[in-house]
Write a protein that holds these residues in place. Structure first.
Motif, mmCIF file in Angstrom:
data_model
loop_
_atom_site.group_PDB
_atom_site.id
_atom_site.type_symbol
_atom_site.label_atom_id
_atom_site.label_comp_id
_atom_site.label_asym_id
_atom_site.label_seq_id
_atom_site.Cartn_x
_atom_site.Cartn_y
_atom_site.Cartn_z
ATOM 1 N N LEU A 137 0.686 -0.911 0.068
ATOM 2 C CA LEU A 137 0.089 0.006 -0.173
ATOM 3 C C LEU A 137 0.904 1.223 -0.011
ATOM 4 C CD1 LEU A 137 -2.755 -1.137 2.512
ATOM 5 C CD2 LEU A 137 -2.890 -0.789 0.015
ATOM 6 N N VAL A 138 1.784 0.950 0.655
ATOM 7 C CA VAL A 138 3.000 2.374 0.775
ATOM 8 C C VAL A 138 3.517 2.665 -0.741
ATOM 9 C CG1 VAL A 138 5.089 3.154 1.706
ATOM 10 C CG2 VAL A 138 3.467 1.952 3.346
ATOM 11 N N ALA A 139 3.934 1.612 -1.190
ATOM 12 C CA ALA A 139 4.361 1.703 -2.455
ATOM 13 C C ALA A 139 3.324 1.972 -3.660
ATOM 14 C CB ALA A 139 4.954 0.301 -2.847
ATOM 15 N N ALA A 140 2.208 1.755 -3.474
ATOM 16 C CA ALA A 140 1.154 2.372 -4.390
ATOM 17 C C ALA A 140 0.957 3.554 -4.080
ATOM 18 C CB ALA A 140 -0.121 1.530 -4.184
ATOM 19 N N GLY A 141 1.541 4.333 -2.948
ATOM 20 C CA GLY A 141 1.414 5.804 -2.838
ATOM 21 C C GLY A 141 0.116 6.040 -1.891
ATOM 22 N N ARG A 142 -0.265 5.275 -1.077
ATOM 23 C CA ARG A 142 -1.448 5.433 -0.212
ATOM 24 C C ARG A 142 -0.855 6.215 0.932
ATOM 25 N NH1 ARG A 142 -6.132 2.382 -0.680
ATOM 26 N NH2 ARG A 142 -6.180 1.691 -3.143
ATOM 27 N N LYS A 143 -1.743 7.250 1.489
ATOM 28 C CA LYS A 143 -1.304 8.063 2.661
ATOM 29 C C LYS A 143 -1.161 7.149 3.807
ATOM 30 C CE LYS A 143 -2.944 12.453 0.668
ATOM 31 N NZ LYS A 143 -3.945 13.448 0.718
ATOM 32 N N PRO A 144 -0.217 7.562 4.747
ATOM 33 C CA PRO A 144 -0.378 6.859 6.049
ATOM 34 C C PRO A 144 -1.728 6.790 7.036
ATOM 35 C CG PRO A 144 1.640 8.222 5.732
ATOM 36 C CD PRO A 144 0.732 8.517 4.629
ATOM 37 N N LYS A 145 -2.251 7.869 6.762
ATOM 38 C CA LYS A 145 -3.528 7.607 7.659
ATOM 39 C C LYS A 145 -4.643 6.775 7.106
ATOM 40 C CE LYS A 145 -7.255 10.935 9.446
ATOM 41 N NZ LYS A 145 -7.331 10.271 10.625
ATOM 42 N N THR A 146 -4.547 6.774 5.545
ATOM 43 C CA THR A 146 -5.541 5.847 5.037
ATOM 44 C C THR A 146 -5.274 4.467 5.177
ATOM 45 O OG1 THR A 146 -5.581 7.468 3.118
ATOM 46 C CG2 THR A 146 -6.357 5.434 2.610
ATOM 47 N N ILE A 147 -3.973 4.241 5.369
ATOM 48 C CA ILE A 147 -3.641 2.832 5.321
ATOM 49 C C ILE A 147 -3.855 2.458 6.839
ATOM 50 C CG2 ILE A 147 -1.570 1.300 5.654
ATOM 51 C CD1 ILE A 147 -0.220 3.111 3.574
ATOM 52 N N ASN A 148 -3.434 3.246 7.712
ATOM 53 C CA ASN A 148 -3.878 2.994 9.119
ATOM 54 C C ASN A 148 -5.187 2.875 9.436
ATOM 55 O OD1 ASN A 148 -1.378 2.790 10.502
ATOM 56 N ND2 ASN A 148 -1.101 4.980 10.731
ATOM 57 N N ASP A 149 -6.206 3.838 8.948
ATOM 58 C CA ASP A 149 -7.624 4.072 9.337
ATOM 59 C C ASP A 149 -8.563 2.998 8.544
ATOM 60 O OD1 ASP A 149 -6.412 5.471 11.455
ATOM 61 O OD2 ASP A 149 -7.065 7.336 10.531
ATOM 62 N N ALA A 150 -8.143 3.358 7.278
ATOM 63 C CA ALA A 150 -9.148 2.617 6.395
ATOM 64 C C ALA A 150 -8.700 1.209 5.782
ATOM 65 C CB ALA A 150 -9.321 3.368 5.024
ATOM 66 N N LYS A 151 -7.338 0.923 6.212
ATOM 67 C CA LYS A 151 -6.903 -0.416 5.544
ATOM 68 C C LYS A 151 -6.645 -1.387 6.737
ATOM 69 C CE LYS A 151 -7.149 0.900 1.382
ATOM 70 N NZ LYS A 151 -8.401 0.272 0.340
ATOM 71 N N LEU A 152 -5.643 -1.087 7.687
ATOM 72 C CA LEU A 152 -5.059 -2.023 8.728
ATOM 73 C C LEU A 152 -6.303 -1.915 9.607
ATOM 74 C CD1 LEU A 152 -1.410 -0.889 8.793
ATOM 75 C CD2 LEU A 152 -2.235 -2.715 8.089
ATOM 76 N N ALA A 153 -6.743 -1.035 10.051
ATOM 77 C CA ALA A 153 -7.774 -0.867 11.300
ATOM 78 C C ALA A 153 -8.932 -2.084 11.101
ATOM 79 C CB ALA A 153 -8.478 0.368 11.505
ATOM 80 N N PRO A 154 -9.671 -2.078 9.876
ATOM 81 C CA PRO A 154 -10.482 -3.155 9.416
ATOM 82 C C PRO A 154 -10.108 -4.704 9.604
ATOM 83 C CG PRO A 154 -10.846 -1.227 7.900
ATOM 84 C CD PRO A 154 -9.413 -0.882 8.857
ATOM 85 N N VAL A 155 -9.082 -4.759 9.178
ATOM 86 C CA VAL A 155 -8.350 -5.999 9.071
ATOM 87 C C VAL A 155 -7.962 -6.475 10.565
ATOM 88 C CG1 VAL A 155 -6.467 -7.405 8.513
ATOM 89 C CG2 VAL A 155 -7.276 -6.030 6.669
ATOM 90 N N ARG A 156 -7.417 -5.630 11.359
ATOM 91 C CA ARG A 156 -7.000 -5.885 12.626
ATOM 92 C C ARG A 156 -8.066 -6.142 13.623
ATOM 93 N NH1 ARG A 156 -3.384 -2.061 13.077
ATOM 94 N NH2 ARG A 156 -4.941 -0.611 13.353
ATOM 95 N N THR A 157 -9.497 -5.371 13.163
ATOM 96 C CA THR A 157 -10.470 -5.490 14.149
ATOM 97 C C THR A 157 -11.359 -6.868 13.704
ATOM 98 O OG1 THR A 157 -10.706 -3.062 14.219
ATOM 99 C CG2 THR A 157 -12.645 -4.412 14.577
ATOM 100 N N ILE A 158 -11.227 -7.162 12.593
ATOM 101 C CA ILE A 158 -12.128 -8.346 12.338
ATOM 102 C C ILE A 158 -11.190 -9.504 12.731
ATOM 103 C CG2 ILE A 158 -12.785 -9.639 10.282
ATOM 104 C CD1 ILE A 158 -14.546 -7.458 10.678
ATOM 105 N N LEU A 159 -9.906 -9.618 12.671
ATOM 106 C CA LEU A 159 -9.019 -10.817 12.896
ATOM 107 C C LEU A 159 -9.171 -10.704 14.614
ATOM 108 C CD1 LEU A 159 -5.759 -10.438 10.756
ATOM 109 C CD2 LEU A 159 -7.966 -12.002 10.488
ATOM 110 N N GLN A 160 -9.255 -9.658 15.265
ATOM 111 C CA GLN A 160 -9.344 -9.722 16.749
ATOM 112 C C GLN A 160 -10.768 -10.258 17.291
ATOM 113 O OE1 GLN A 160 -6.825 -9.038 18.817
ATOM 114 N NE2 GLN A 160 -8.163 -9.710 20.521
ATOM 115 N N TRP A 161 -11.809 -9.965 16.411
ATOM 116 C CA TRP A 161 -13.027 -10.564 16.873
ATOM 117 C C TRP A 161 -12.966 -12.059 16.869
ATOM 118 C CZ3 TRP A 161 -16.498 -13.909 14.735
ATOM 119 C CH2 TRP A 161 -17.932 -13.931 15.288
ATOM 120 N N GLY A 162 -12.120 -12.530 15.661
ATOM 121 C CA GLY A 162 -11.879 -13.918 15.627
ATOM 122 C C GLY A 162 -11.266 -14.276 16.746
#
Length: 200
Positions: A137-162
């Motif tokens: 995502l970084v290599a694709a030019g995504r902004k750090p805030k977008t990566i943290n809040d819109a990408k990593l956060a959903p994955v982390r939350t769903i996996l934590q629910w598991g």
């Protein structure tokens, strides 16, 4: 290879792939494919560099190699129950009742992540998978805030629910984030009217 030459090569390769498959896409999708090729080349270069240093952490030479590091555990790993990303998303949504927009956006992020790692088994995901996705995502030019809040956060939350519901032994995305520098003056509040009058 200079970055401009690399970009041109990736665009040419994307054009060649589309031509071989008989596909016609718009400029945006053409660029996405070129970026995916660039990311694959980068990962391959890193893998070859590790091999050159004698670090053989994957299949033997000549055997199929996964495009993404941290592939599914080998047969020597303890037996585990597989659980799909879709099962986790449905379980989380049933329990948390998110808005329709949130469910749609998070579901899309999870599908994108599953496409990146190349499978839908959430139990086979490793921290290396998550880090490789973040780097992509970084290599694709995504902004750090977008990566943290819109990408990593959903994955982390769903996996934590598991994990919380005994569907997964651990959360491979836990603690993985990207630091975002604040702009000058960001986070500094202005004086209240009462404070300004006191100073004056």
């Amino acid at each position: 290879m200079p970055s401009s030459a690399m970009e041109e090569w990736c665009l040419q390769e994307a054009t060649a792939v589309l031509k071989r498959q008989g596909l016609i896409v718009d400029e945006e999708d053409h660029l996405k494919l070129a970026k995916a090729i660039a990311a694959a080349v980068q990962r391959a270069s890193m893998t070859l560099a590790r091999y050159a240093r004698g670090e053989f952490d994957g299949p033997s030479l000549g055997a199929p190699v996964s495009m993404h590091r941290g592939a599914a555990p080998t047969s020597a790993s303890p037996a585990r129950s597989s659980v799909t990303f879709d099962e986790l998303v449905k379980g989380w949504a049933t329990e948390r009742s998110p808005t329709e927009k949130t469910l749609y956006e998070w579901g899309r992020v999870i599908r994108d992540f599953a496409a990146f790692v190349g499978h839908v088994d959430a139990a086979a995901v490793t921290p290396e998978n998550v880090i490789a996705w973040k780097n992509d995502l970084v290599a694709a030019g995504r902004k750090p805030k977008t990566i943290n809040d819109a990408k990593l956060a959903p994955v982390r939350t769903i996996l934590q629910w598991g994990v919380s519901n005994r569907r997964l032994p651990s959360n491979p995305a836990a603690g993985i984030s990207i630091s975002a520098k604040k702009k000058a003056g960001q986070g500094i509040r202005s004086f209240t009217e009462e404070e300004a009058l006191t100073i004056l």
